[in-house]
Design an enzyme around this catalytic site. Sequence first.
Site, PDB file in Angstrom:
ATOM      1  N   GLU A 433       0.820  -1.216   0.000  1.00  0.00           N
ATOM      2  CA  GLU A 433       0.000   0.000   0.000  1.00  0.00           C
ATOM      3  C   GLU A 433       0.851   1.261   0.000  1.00  0.00           C
ATOM      4  O   GLU A 433       0.337   2.371   0.060  1.00  0.00           O
ATOM      5  CB  GLU A 433      -0.986  -0.008   1.172  1.00  0.00           C
ATOM      6  CG  GLU A 433      -0.398  -0.289   2.534  1.00  0.00           C
ATOM      7  CD  GLU A 433      -1.463  -0.339   3.640  1.00  0.00           C
ATOM      8  OE1 GLU A 433      -2.616   0.056   3.406  1.00  0.00           O
ATOM      9  OE2 GLU A 433      -1.110  -0.750   4.754  1.00  0.00           O
ATOM     10  N   ASP A 457      -4.792   3.180   0.573  1.00  0.00           N
ATOM     11  CA  ASP A 457      -3.575   3.949   0.835  1.00  0.00           C
ATOM     12  C   ASP A 457      -2.695   4.060  -0.396  1.00  0.00           C
ATOM     13  O   ASP A 457      -2.098   5.105  -0.642  1.00  0.00           O
ATOM     14  CB  ASP A 457      -2.785   3.305   1.980  1.00  0.00           C
ATOM     15  CG  ASP A 457      -3.381   3.682   3.319  1.00  0.00           C
ATOM     16  OD1 ASP A 457      -3.649   4.875   3.518  1.00  0.00           O
ATOM     17  OD2 ASP A 457      -3.604   2.791   4.151  1.00  0.00           O
ATOM     18  N   ARG A 467      -6.624  10.816   1.542  1.00  0.00           N
ATOM     19  CA  ARG A 467      -7.881  10.080   1.346  1.00  0.00           C
ATOM     20  C   ARG A 467      -9.045  10.628   2.140  1.00  0.00           C
ATOM     21  O   ARG A 467     -10.188  10.243   1.900  1.00  0.00           O
ATOM     22  CB  ARG A 467      -7.667   8.586   1.647  1.00  0.00           C
ATOM     23  CG  ARG A 467      -7.352   8.272   3.081  1.00  0.00           C
ATOM     24  CD  ARG A 467      -6.833   6.844   3.233  1.00  0.00           C
ATOM     25  NE  ARG A 467      -7.851   5.892   3.631  1.00  0.00           N
ATOM     26  CZ  ARG A 467      -7.574   4.659   4.059  1.00  0.00           C
ATOM     27  NH1 ARG A 467      -6.325   4.229   4.129  1.00  0.00           N
ATOM     28  NH2 ARG A 467      -8.528   3.851   4.408  1.00  0.00           N
ATOM     29  N   CYS A 504      -7.384  -5.783  -0.667  1.00  0.00           N
ATOM     30  CA  CYS A 504      -8.381  -5.538   0.382  1.00  0.00           C
ATOM     31  C   CYS A 504      -8.784  -4.067   0.444  1.00  0.00           C
ATOM     32  O   CYS A 504      -9.492  -3.657   1.347  1.00  0.00           O
ATOM     33  CB  CYS A 504      -7.882  -6.032   1.734  1.00  0.00           C
ATOM     34  SG  CYS A 504      -6.324  -5.290   2.212  1.00  0.00           S
TER      35      CYS A 504
HETATM   36  C1  PEP Z   1      -6.003   0.023   2.292  1.00  0.00           C
HETATM   37  O1  PEP Z   1      -5.233   0.926   2.576  1.00  0.00           O
HETATM   38  O2  PEP Z   1      -6.409  -0.187   1.141  1.00  0.00           O
HETATM   39  C2  PEP Z   1      -6.524  -0.858   3.343  1.00  0.00           C
HETATM   40  C3  PEP Z   1      -7.267  -1.903   3.052  1.00  0.00           C
HETATM   41  O3  PEP Z   1      -6.260  -0.550   4.631  1.00  0.00           O
HETATM   42  P1  PEP Z   1      -6.988   0.653   5.429  1.00  0.00           P
HETATM   43  O4  PEP Z   1      -8.177   1.104   4.620  1.00  0.00           O
HETATM   44  O5  PEP Z   1      -7.402   0.111   6.747  1.00  0.00           O
HETATM   45  O6  PEP Z   1      -5.926   1.688   5.515  1.00  0.00           O
HETATM   46 MG    MG Z   2      -4.240   0.938   4.428  1.00  0.00          MG
END
Ligand code: PEP
Ligand code: MG
Length: 581
Positions: A433, A457, A467, A504
Amino acid sequence: MLTLKGVPAAPGVAMGKSLLFSSEELMVPRRPITDAQVPTEVLRLEEAMILTRHQIAAIQKKLGDELGQEHAEIFNAHLLVLEDQSLREEIITGLKSQRLNVEAIFNDVVHKHLKAFARTEDEYLRERTADIDDVRKRVLRNLLGKQPAPIDQITERAVIVAHDLSPSETAQMHKDRVLAFVTDVGGRTSHTAIMAKSLEIPAVVGSVDVTRRVQKGEFVIVDGTRGEVIVDPDPPTITRYELEQRRNHELRRQLQTLKDLKAETLDHRPVILSANIELPEEVPSVIAHGAHGIGLFRTEFLYLNRYDLPNEEEQYEAYKTVAEQMAPQPVIIRTMDLGGDKFLSPLQFPTEMNPFMGWRAIRFSLARPDIFRAQLRAVLRASVRGNLKLMYPMISGVEELRRANEILGEVRRELDQEGQAYAKELEVGAMIEVPSAALICDLLAKEVNFFSIGTNDLIQYSLAVDRVNEKIAYLYEPTHPAILRLIKQIIDVGHANKIWVGMCGEMAGEPPLALLLLGMGLDEFSTSPVQLPLVKRVIRSVEYSFAQSVMQQALTLPTGKDVETFLLASLKQVVPDLVEV
Ligand code: PEP
Ligand code: MG
């Protein structure tokens, strides 16, 4: 009728009366009192404190029942303020010496402490200011006979309109009462938005000045799919959205029939469809939506909304519960990703200029091996109760990954010595990420069993777009050619190194993007449970070669907009009802 634009945060349409949630200042009257009135004012204070305590206890109970104990414990610190004897004595002394009404004295005394706390070097005390201020407002409201703050006391079904909501405030919402919410600020992949998706509450964030444009009690429609808020809609608009609600409902009903079917293309290429969760309570929703497993358990939520750290035992119980409920399906436990937009009260997080680029995730874990080890011990011990995997967030280089694995090795040896069982073959993965990790993923692949691409990220760091900042939300483009190239490279390199690659980030749950990712050969898609059936529908509707050709053509396009338009058109060919007309 007025249409306000915002950022789509959680899909669905809801309509109803608005309820403005604001932490606006209360007007505190100041009037002189006589000596004889002092005891009455003291009594009023005692009554307001008792009432506040009851209200907080009721909120704790409701949260504990509905969402689990971790959510309830956010209010422990509030109760401590109410029980503070020295504060009470200071107010009584003030009443006697200044002879003013108790609201004024109470407000002055608490403000004095708040100022001192805000200036202190002690991070822990500084973080207490929000709790103390919350108690101040609650007690003042009770003294003034005003309603408690609405978010935790909502009795009617309403659309919440707020300037901002934290991920933990959102976690307190109950979907029976909160029809939808809209905020002035925030981005599509903020954890507030992600939490709204988990709770299946339609939401629009980053609507800039919605709190100024909507009046209390006004009828509004929230379109969380398109990111629109319609204030005081005319009858034809209401009818149109009611129809859409019915269509959505019907689509969901149809999608539900896919629940037990395989996630494979028409020519039988299988993919793994997993769900993302924040808390163990979400497992039933994961199962109801037909997930193959959990691709991301955001364990940091076990650490939020409370004032002490969850110990190893408590974490073990949480991981064990999820592992057992999901067995034999896999559950990927991500080690805590604190920092960024998820802060913790008991740990002294410094205020940072750029928290997303600061002391976050694996950086924090490596700096606090005591906390990290407790988590690793809990995961390893729970690993014999189901099919667990482990992954580290925010890896930016090989050394970080090696250091994390070294600590894991030490913890394994410790458990061996203690004679504690754990799954020896536990798979360990790295989240990709951070752009540096994406660029050296060939080196990282040698150290792990799998990759999970965290696009939430990866996009913000690669495109330099915060974000959670609504002002630049238009630049936050999952379809940006740079993002497409990076993702393709990570998947190809992972496969060349014989490891599987999942995703994810929220991107994996968007139907047009799922088509693209399928074509890139992504092995696992992990997303909010509500998005899962949509992705399954896409996958079951295409031949793998079709997805591949869509991907190849998308990679030749010069802008994010071009890619988006092309993907929507391609998706429309195969599943027209998933694409808006
Ligand atoms: C991401 O960064 O895409 C991720 C799944 O982790 P989080 O959204 O918890 O930062
Ligand atoms: Mg993340």
